[in-house]
Write a protein that holds these residues in place. Structure first.
Motif, PDB file in Angstrom:
ATOM      1  N   ALA A  23       0.869  -0.983  -0.112  1.00  0.00           N
ATOM      2  CA  ALA A  23      -0.134   0.121   0.187  1.00  0.00           C
ATOM      3  C   ALA A  23       0.946   1.119  -0.114  1.00  0.00           C
ATOM      4  O   ALA A  23       1.804   1.299   0.885  1.00  0.00           O
ATOM      5  N   ALA A  24       0.788   2.168  -0.906  1.00  0.00           N
ATOM      6  CA  ALA A  24       1.138   3.389  -1.063  1.00  0.00           C
ATOM      7  C   ALA A  24       0.407   4.507  -0.231  1.00  0.00           C
ATOM      8  O   ALA A  24      -0.757   4.485  -0.327  1.00  0.00           O
ATOM      9  N   SER A  25       0.983   5.078   0.496  1.00  0.00           N
ATOM     10  CA  SER A  25       0.418   6.257   1.578  1.00  0.00           C
ATOM     11  C   SER A  25       1.348   7.552   1.233  1.00  0.00           C
ATOM     12  O   SER A  25       2.257   7.398   1.157  1.00  0.00           O
ATOM     13  N   GLY A  26       0.582   8.773   1.564  1.00  0.00           N
ATOM     14  CA  GLY A  26       1.282   9.948   1.634  1.00  0.00           C
ATOM     15  C   GLY A  26       0.518  10.873   0.520  1.00  0.00           C
ATOM     16  O   GLY A  26      -0.492  10.539   0.412  1.00  0.00           O
ATOM     17  N   SER A  27       1.215  11.882   0.362  1.00  0.00           N
ATOM     18  CA  SER A  27       1.122  12.888  -0.432  1.00  0.00           C
ATOM     19  C   SER A  27       1.257  12.562  -1.764  1.00  0.00           C
ATOM     20  O   SER A  27       2.182  13.066  -2.502  1.00  0.00           O
ATOM     21  N   ILE A  28       0.355  11.769  -2.340  1.00  0.00           N
ATOM     22  CA  ILE A  28       0.547  11.342  -3.689  1.00  0.00           C
ATOM     23  C   ILE A  28      -0.410  11.869  -4.577  1.00  0.00           C
ATOM     24  O   ILE A  28      -1.826  11.981  -4.506  1.00  0.00           O
ATOM     25  N   PHE A  29      -0.014  12.336  -5.624  1.00  0.00           N
ATOM     26  CA  PHE A  29      -0.767  12.930  -6.797  1.00  0.00           C
ATOM     27  C   PHE A  29      -1.191  11.891  -7.552  1.00  0.00           C
ATOM     28  O   PHE A  29      -2.331  11.478  -8.087  1.00  0.00           O
ATOM     29  N   SER A  30      -0.248  11.091  -8.279  1.00  0.00           N
ATOM     30  CA  SER A  30      -0.409   9.940  -9.084  1.00  0.00           C
ATOM     31  C   SER A  30       0.428   8.937  -8.959  1.00  0.00           C
ATOM     32  O   SER A  30       1.742   9.155  -8.381  1.00  0.00           O
ATOM     33  N   ILE A  31       0.297   7.751  -9.472  1.00  0.00           N
ATOM     34  CA  ILE A  31       1.048   6.551  -9.447  1.00  0.00           C
ATOM     35  C   ILE A  31       1.152   5.988 -10.867  1.00  0.00           C
ATOM     36  O   ILE A  31       0.019   5.360 -11.548  1.00  0.00           O
ATOM     37  N   ASN A  32       2.353   5.644 -11.343  1.00  0.00           N
ATOM     38  CA  ASN A  32       2.514   5.026 -12.619  1.00  0.00           C
ATOM     39  C   ASN A  32       2.727   3.546 -12.674  1.00  0.00           C
ATOM     40  O   ASN A  32       1.722   3.070 -11.860  1.00  0.00           O
ATOM     41  N   ALA A  33       3.661   3.144 -13.049  1.00  0.00           N
ATOM     42  CA  ALA A  33       4.036   1.643 -12.712  1.00  0.00           C
ATOM     43  C   ALA A  33       4.256   1.272 -11.322  1.00  0.00           C
ATOM     44  O   ALA A  33       4.676   2.041 -10.668  1.00  0.00           O
ATOM     45  N   MET A  34       3.876   0.017 -11.230  1.00  0.00           N
ATOM     46  CA  MET A  34       4.071  -0.570  -9.668  1.00  0.00           C
ATOM     47  C   MET A  34       4.566  -2.025  -9.823  1.00  0.00           C
ATOM     48  O   MET A  34       4.195  -2.609 -11.164  1.00  0.00           O
ATOM     49  N   GLY A  35       5.323  -2.324  -8.895  1.00  0.00           N
ATOM     50  CA  GLY A  35       5.833  -3.770  -9.243  1.00  0.00           C
ATOM     51  C   GLY A  35       6.522  -4.420  -8.046  1.00  0.00           C
ATOM     52  O   GLY A  35       6.444  -3.696  -7.003  1.00  0.00           O
ATOM     53  N   TRP A  36       7.194  -5.711  -8.304  1.00  0.00           N
ATOM     54  CA  TRP A  36       7.634  -6.245  -7.378  1.00  0.00           C
ATOM     55  C   TRP A  36       9.060  -6.741  -7.769  1.00  0.00           C
ATOM     56  O   TRP A  36       9.321  -7.485  -8.997  1.00  0.00           O
ATOM     57  N   TYR A  37       9.855  -6.823  -6.933  1.00  0.00           N
ATOM     58  CA  TYR A  37      11.318  -7.187  -7.168  1.00  0.00           C
ATOM     59  C   TYR A  37      11.832  -7.960  -5.816  1.00  0.00           C
ATOM     60  O   TYR A  37      11.062  -8.039  -4.858  1.00  0.00           O
ATOM     61  N   ARG A  38      12.652  -8.745  -6.194  1.00  0.00           N
ATOM     62  CA  ARG A  38      13.193  -9.724  -4.891  1.00  0.00           C
ATOM     63  C   ARG A  38      14.783  -9.605  -4.884  1.00  0.00           C
ATOM     64  O   ARG A  38      15.383  -9.687  -5.893  1.00  0.00           O
ATOM     65  N   GLU A  46      16.422  -8.632  -8.298  1.00  0.00           N
ATOM     66  CA  GLU A  46      15.677  -8.642  -9.813  1.00  0.00           C
ATOM     67  C   GLU A  46      14.241  -8.387  -9.809  1.00  0.00           C
ATOM     68  O   GLU A  46      13.599  -8.470  -8.814  1.00  0.00           O
ATOM     69  N   LEU A  47      13.819  -8.120 -10.910  1.00  0.00           N
ATOM     70  CA  LEU A  47      12.533  -7.870 -11.383  1.00  0.00           C
ATOM     71  C   LEU A  47      11.558  -9.387 -11.160  1.00  0.00           C
ATOM     72  O   LEU A  47      12.120 -10.301 -11.716  1.00  0.00           O
ATOM     73  N   VAL A  48      10.538  -9.045 -10.525  1.00  0.00           N
ATOM     74  CA  VAL A  48       9.585 -10.236 -10.496  1.00  0.00           C
ATOM     75  C   VAL A  48       8.393 -10.063 -11.344  1.00  0.00           C
ATOM     76  O   VAL A  48       8.083 -10.586 -12.383  1.00  0.00           O
ATOM     77  N   ALA A  49       7.720  -8.915 -11.137  1.00  0.00           N
ATOM     78  CA  ALA A  49       6.673  -8.564 -12.091  1.00  0.00           C
ATOM     79  C   ALA A  49       6.354  -7.004 -11.919  1.00  0.00           C
ATOM     80  O   ALA A  49       6.572  -6.201 -10.919  1.00  0.00           O
ATOM     81  N   THR A  50       5.885  -6.423 -13.110  1.00  0.00           N
ATOM     82  CA  THR A  50       5.419  -5.145 -12.994  1.00  0.00           C
ATOM     83  C   THR A  50       4.150  -4.711 -13.583  1.00  0.00           C
ATOM     84  O   THR A  50       3.436  -5.602 -14.280  1.00  0.00           O
ATOM     85  N   ILE A  51       3.419  -3.892 -13.387  1.00  0.00           N
ATOM     86  CA  ILE A  51       2.165  -3.514 -13.827  1.00  0.00           C
ATOM     87  C   ILE A  51       1.852  -1.934 -14.170  1.00  0.00           C
ATOM     88  O   ILE A  51       2.171  -1.294 -13.041  1.00  0.00           O
ATOM     89  N   SER A  52       1.319  -1.713 -15.346  1.00  0.00           N
ATOM     90  CA  SER A  52       1.476  -0.249 -15.628  1.00  0.00           C
ATOM     91  C   SER A  52      -0.158   0.286 -14.953  1.00  0.00           C
ATOM     92  O   SER A  52      -0.916  -0.363 -14.421  1.00  0.00           O
ATOM     93  N   ARG A  53      -0.236   1.469 -14.994  1.00  0.00           N
ATOM     94  CA  ARG A  53      -1.602   2.103 -14.275  1.00  0.00           C
ATOM     95  C   ARG A  53      -2.609   1.537 -15.247  1.00  0.00           C
ATOM     96  O   ARG A  53      -3.925   1.442 -14.500  1.00  0.00           O
ATOM     97  N   GLY A  54      -2.363   1.581 -16.555  1.00  0.00           N
ATOM     98  CA  GLY A  54      -3.460   0.811 -17.197  1.00  0.00           C
ATOM     99  C   GLY A  54      -3.791  -0.780 -17.137  1.00  0.00           C
ATOM    100  O   GLY A  54      -4.751  -1.351 -17.795  1.00  0.00           O
ATOM    101  N   GLY A  55      -2.860  -1.480 -16.370  1.00  0.00           N
ATOM    102  CA  GLY A  55      -3.337  -2.993 -16.139  1.00  0.00           C
ATOM    103  C   GLY A  55      -2.354  -3.778 -17.087  1.00  0.00           C
ATOM    104  O   GLY A  55      -2.328  -5.063 -17.139  1.00  0.00           O
TER     105      GLY A  55
END
Length: 120
Positions: A23-38, A46-55
């Motif tokens: 969960a992202a919190s704070g003074s956020i105007f917008s979020i672009n890509a989100m993802g997981w690394y390990r 290393e990158l595990v998975a990413t997802i754009s704002r559009g899915g």
């Protein structure tokens, strides 16, 4: 102040499942890509998975067909469903997001990490 908080890690047997949430919190105007690394001990993150704002999604070859990623733009959350877990999936998993805060420059933000351990 923007922060990412992960939850859902733990210990599971090979073949089992876990779901990670961030969960992202704070003074956020917008979020672009989100993802997981390990990062496994002695290895680079290393990158595990990413997802754009559009899915649109992208997965590491090693997790394709086993992991799924989803997000809720209204709640500023991203989740990683991990199925058919293998011992080689053992690592600290980090959430990442490209965030444009209010009154600050955009940047990449990281969570504190959550441990996933898969026993054989």
């Amino acid at each position: 102040q923007v922060q990412l908080v992960e939850s859902g890690g733990g210990l599971v047997q090979a073949g089992g499942s876990l779901r990670l949430s961030c969960a992202a919190s704070g003074s956020i105007f917008s979020i672009n890509a989100m993802g997981w690394y390990r990062q496994a001990p002695g290895k680079q993150r290393e990158l595990v998975a990413t997802i754009s704002r559009g899915g649109s999604t992208n997965f590491a070859d090693s997790v394709k067909g086993r992991f799924t990623i989803s997000r809720d733009n209204a709640k500023n959350t991203v989740s990683l469903q991990m199925n058919s877990l293998k011992p080689e999936d053992t690592a600290v998993y980090y959430c990442n997001a490209g965030i444009l805060p209010y009154r600050s420059a955009p940047g990449g933000y990281w969570g504190q990490g959550t441990q996933v351990t898969v026993s054989s």
